[in-house]
Design an enzyme around this catalytic site. Structure first.
Site: not given
Length: 221
Positions: A120, A172, A184
């Site tokens: 990510c 994240h 993402h």
């Protein structure tokens, strides 16, 4: 001299003893398994549990259709600065379009280049450097300290959005696309995709957002 049936009797008794022993072992095994199944959550490894929860959710969801996001490249905000190596270039390039080029690329933990895949924060760092000339920190938690903190109702395309997916804040990160969507790199075994922040999983884990500061920015907001 023992009776002729004594050997047979001893054999039967021996067989019954073995059977009883096996039965006791099976019962003990069942109790042990039941103990594992009812183990309190607080004694389990929190990180492992969070990984399972995240992966279970992400496995059950599909990436959004791309049509709404690629029908007009001009809809993606935050332009690249003109390349120093090619200052006459007038091709509009954006953080969002850079990231969207990698839709379908496999997730790879620690990956930060197209040839190897992305995690990510690797995707965000790569897109920011290529599109904005920004050298971002490598991890999501460090990226959460860059730029300007903004409220959720102030989100614009190209902002970074952060989530708590592993039991810790800012674990994240993705890039906001507008209309509550973000792009993402989700997890091992998955590919870069678009998800909806209004989904219960993401709504519950939303941590905040940051707007990148670009010197000599030419962005069309």
């Amino acid at each position: 001299m023992p009776p002729p049936h004594s050997a047979s009797a001893q054999h039967i008794l021996s067989t019954l003893s073995v059977a009883r022993f096996l039965k006791l072992m099976l019962c003990a095994g069942a109790v042990a398994l039941a103990g594992c199944a009812t183990q309190p959550k607080q004694t389990a490894d929190a990180s492992f549990s969070n990984h399972l929860l995240r992966d279970s959710y992400l496995l059950s969801t599909q990436s959004d259709p791309l049509g709404a996001w690629i029908d007009s490249k001009d809809s993606f905000a935050i332009d690249y600065p003109q390349s120093e190596s090619n200052p006459t270039s007038s091709t509009p390039k954006t953080l969002v379009t850079t990231a969207m080029k990698f839709l379908g690329v496999k997730y790879r933990y620690g990956g930060d280049a197209p040839g190897q895949g992305f995690d990510c924060s690797g995707l965000v760092a790569y897109a920011a450097e290529k599109s904005l000339g920004l050298k971002l920190p490598r991890t999501a938690s460090e990226q959460a300290r860059t730029g300007i903190s903004i409220k959720q109702n102030e989100l614009r395309r190209g902002d970074l959005v952060f989530f708590n997916t592993l039991g810790r804040r800012y674990s994240h990160v993705g890039i906001y696309l507008g209309d509550h969507k973000f792009v993402h790199a989700p997890r091992t075994g998955a590919a870069i995709r678009v998800d909806n922040m209004d989904m219960a999983y993401w709504r519950k884990r939303y941590n905040g957002a940051r707007r990148l500061e670009v010197k000599h920015e030419t962005a069309r907001r």
